[in-house]
Design a protein around this motif. Sequence first.
Motif, PDB file in Angstrom:
ATOM      1  N   ARG A  75     -37.369  -3.760  14.070  1.00  0.00           N
ATOM      2  CA  ARG A  75     -36.312  -3.199  14.920  1.00  0.00           C
ATOM      3  C   ARG A  75     -34.953  -3.766  14.531  1.00  0.00           C
ATOM      4  O   ARG A  75     -33.939  -3.067  14.556  1.00  0.00           O
ATOM      5  N   LEU A 117     -33.515  15.702  25.816  1.00  0.00           N
ATOM      6  CA  LEU A 117     -34.673  15.641  26.703  1.00  0.00           C
ATOM      7  C   LEU A 117     -34.687  16.834  27.662  1.00  0.00           C
ATOM      8  O   LEU A 117     -35.709  17.498  27.853  1.00  0.00           O
ATOM      9  N   ARG A 164     -46.157  -8.361  19.831  1.00  0.00           N
ATOM     10  CA  ARG A 164     -45.567  -7.394  20.758  1.00  0.00           C
ATOM     11  C   ARG A 164     -46.626  -6.697  21.615  1.00  0.00           C
ATOM     12  O   ARG A 164     -46.415  -6.431  22.790  1.00  0.00           O
ATOM     13  N   GLN A 187     -44.059   0.525  25.300  1.00  0.00           N
ATOM     14  CA  GLN A 187     -42.616   0.542  25.154  1.00  0.00           C
ATOM     15  C   GLN A 187     -42.148  -0.208  23.899  1.00  0.00           C
ATOM     16  O   GLN A 187     -42.615  -1.302  23.633  1.00  0.00           O
ATOM     17  N   GLY A 188     -41.243   0.416  23.178  1.00  0.00           N
ATOM     18  CA  GLY A 188     -40.680  -0.228  22.000  1.00  0.00           C
ATOM     19  C   GLY A 188     -41.407   0.094  20.713  1.00  0.00           C
ATOM     20  O   GLY A 188     -41.028  -0.400  19.655  1.00  0.00           O
ATOM     21  N   HIS A 237     -36.317   3.639  14.341  1.00  0.00           N
ATOM     22  CA  HIS A 237     -35.362   2.928  15.190  1.00  0.00           C
ATOM     23  C   HIS A 237     -34.039   2.948  14.450  1.00  0.00           C
ATOM     24  O   HIS A 237     -34.007   3.146  13.247  1.00  0.00           O
ATOM     25  N   GLY A 238     -32.946   2.751  15.186  1.00  0.00           N
ATOM     26  CA  GLY A 238     -31.643   2.775  14.520  1.00  0.00           C
ATOM     27  C   GLY A 238     -31.097   4.189  14.418  1.00  0.00           C
ATOM     28  O   GLY A 238     -31.624   5.116  15.037  1.00  0.00           O
ATOM     29  N   VAL A 239     -30.077   4.356  13.599  1.00  0.00           N
ATOM     30  CA  VAL A 239     -29.362   5.638  13.602  1.00  0.00           C
ATOM     31  C   VAL A 239     -30.209   6.812  13.136  1.00  0.00           C
ATOM     32  O   VAL A 239     -29.911   7.956  13.454  1.00  0.00           O
ATOM     33  N   GLN A 299     -33.327   7.281  13.987  1.00  0.00           N
ATOM     34  CA  GLN A 299     -34.479   7.505  14.869  1.00  0.00           C
ATOM     35  C   GLN A 299     -34.642   9.008  15.096  1.00  0.00           C
ATOM     36  O   GLN A 299     -33.679   9.746  15.296  1.00  0.00           O
ATOM     37  N   CYS A 300     -35.890   9.415  15.074  1.00  0.00           N
ATOM     38  CA  CYS A 300     -36.262  10.828  15.067  1.00  0.00           C
ATOM     39  C   CYS A 300     -35.439  11.717  16.015  1.00  0.00           C
ATOM     40  O   CYS A 300     -35.380  11.490  17.213  1.00  0.00           O
ATOM     41  N   GLN A 337     -37.874  13.815  18.491  1.00  0.00           N
ATOM     42  CA  GLN A 337     -38.891  13.101  19.271  1.00  0.00           C
ATOM     43  C   GLN A 337     -39.157  13.702  20.644  1.00  0.00           C
ATOM     44  O   GLN A 337     -40.306  13.729  21.086  1.00  0.00           O
ATOM     45  N   GLN A 338     -38.102  14.198  21.304  1.00  0.00           N
ATOM     46  CA  GLN A 338     -38.360  14.754  22.648  1.00  0.00           C
ATOM     47  C   GLN A 338     -39.116  16.080  22.534  1.00  0.00           C
ATOM     48  O   GLN A 338     -39.919  16.430  23.393  1.00  0.00           O
ATOM     49  N   ARG A 372     -42.763  15.126  21.774  1.00  0.00           N
ATOM     50  CA  ARG A 372     -43.433  14.650  22.991  1.00  0.00           C
ATOM     51  C   ARG A 372     -43.883  15.822  23.849  1.00  0.00           C
ATOM     52  O   ARG A 372     -45.012  15.855  24.340  1.00  0.00           O
TER      53      ARG A 372
END
Lengths: 404, 63
Positions: A59, A117, A327, A341-342, A348-350, A352-353, A356-357, A360
């Motif tokens: 991360r 979302l 973790r 979570q996480g 992660h970072g700029v 990040q998918c 993703q929403q 999901r």
Amino acid sequence: MTAIETAAEETPHGMPYHRETRHDPPAALMALQERPLRRMTYYPDGAEGWLVTGHAASRKVLADPRFVTGEQFVRSPTDQPHFFVSSSRHVPPGFFFFFDPPEHTRLRRKVTGVFTLKRMNELGDRVADIVDERIAAMKAAGNAADLVREFALPVPSLVICEMLGVPYADRDHFQRTSSDIFDQALPIERRDEAGAELFGYVLGLVPAKRSDPEDDLLSSLAADPDLTDEEVGGIGMILLLAGHETTANMFGLGTLALLEHPDELARLRAEPGLMTGAVEELLRFLTVAHAGMMRIVKEDAEIDGHLLRAGEYLTVAPHAANRDPARFERPGELDLGRNTQGHIAFGHGVHQCVGQQLARVEMRIGFAKLLEAFPDLRLAVPPEEIALRTDMFIYGVDSLPVSW
Amino acid sequence: MRIVADRERCMSAGMCALTAPEVFDQDDEDGRVLVRESDPEAEAALRAADAIELCPSGALAAR
Ligand code: HEM
Ligand code: HEM
Ligand code: SF4
């Protein structure tokens, strides 16, 4: 232990990708996790770089702007050419995955408004219709099917085609070219040709989207005075490419994982409210983006006591990071009720998918309806006979024979 | 607690709205973060703290 063995242990040659089991990352990779950030040599020239297997370190580096994708990648973390690797500087315009801020930001923001979302939740009814149609077709055809061909691939393909305004009738073409681009076992020339074909295909749709706009994303991008046709083509290509292979593999591999964990499957069937968390746990447990996220160090950076030098390569192994015992408790267990979570299954970072929403929503609805429609879903062949795509940029199964 | 969002850093990943929907939203233009409730309480404050940690671009903070 001899000095040579010690040295080899300190600096592994490449990222292990040979798997011993269907659902676990390679044991040799997990063994490296003892040191979350470490030296590794890269193919083909043996240059030294870095491998990240720890969750916290992953991360940290992915969120750090000193590690970039907008360079020409010539090395690979394995003996296969990575998706990031090309023989020439040929990244299509608009293909923002291979750009860094601020250009990355400018292009990415052209599409993020449609993937929020809220928008994705609104899309739920349409996704549900598409899923219902696929299930009805499976039932109509008998009591057995290849789940990948009949469900896992069509559902996300239909959804992304509709969003973009790409004719689904062209699916044979774009599904094959996408699959070739991601196939790390193919010669680099063919993969590149496939990349150019897919780009050319999307680019070819742009003029008509501008002259006869419809209610789809390509039309609104084509109408944007700030974007060239080529940029629209590159943006469309990245979404088409990323929008169906990944989710398709989560459906295929996820169904296999559920069928191979009957207790967890029974738990999910008994308690449908678990679905939201179950999808996150499947994302974590399977981490299909197993080829790793590659970056190049742009300027010297000190991370956790190591000095990463400008020009060095860095690969994050998200499938290892998502099983970091520091973790996640009992990381090797599929536990649909756990707190995930996480997890970094979407990166992660700029970078990040973006989708993703959407992914999901597709997975929650898709898995829920699949389990409901087929209370007796089972594998039609022994699990050992199912071929796993270890050579692919995205981990998954090519076919999944099931019956009900 | 006062929640602040740096919309220049935001990458519109939507982790915040997913994690703490009562605190964060995304705008319709390009999906960038909007703070709905800058001083959340109880459960919402805990979720907001999670969202701050999860944000992939480091765009969120509590002052
Ligand atoms: C795997 C190794 C790859 C190699 C060796 C490679 C190499 C090349 C080469 C030599 C060209 C022709 C460049 C030119 O005519 O100037 C090209 C074009 C192209 N490649 Fe790749 N490539 C690879 C992977 C990819 C991937 C993964 C993508 C997309 C995701 C991609 C997308 C494209 C596109 C869209 C073009 C056309 C660009 C244009 O016409 O402007 N390639 N590639
Ligand atoms: C379960 C399904 C999916 C998984 C596991 C997944 C995973 C990922 C990961 C790991 C990255 C970051 C790669 C890196 O940092 O090197 C990424 C980026 C991306 N994904 Fe996904 N993805 C999924 C579905 C989708 C869908 C449905 C779409 C599109 C509609 C999509 C579009 C993108 C795009 C455009 C990027 C590049 C973002 C950027 O560079 O800013 N993905 N995805
Ligand atoms: S989680 Fe961060 S990057 Fe994502 S929308 Fe919220 S503020 Fe923006």
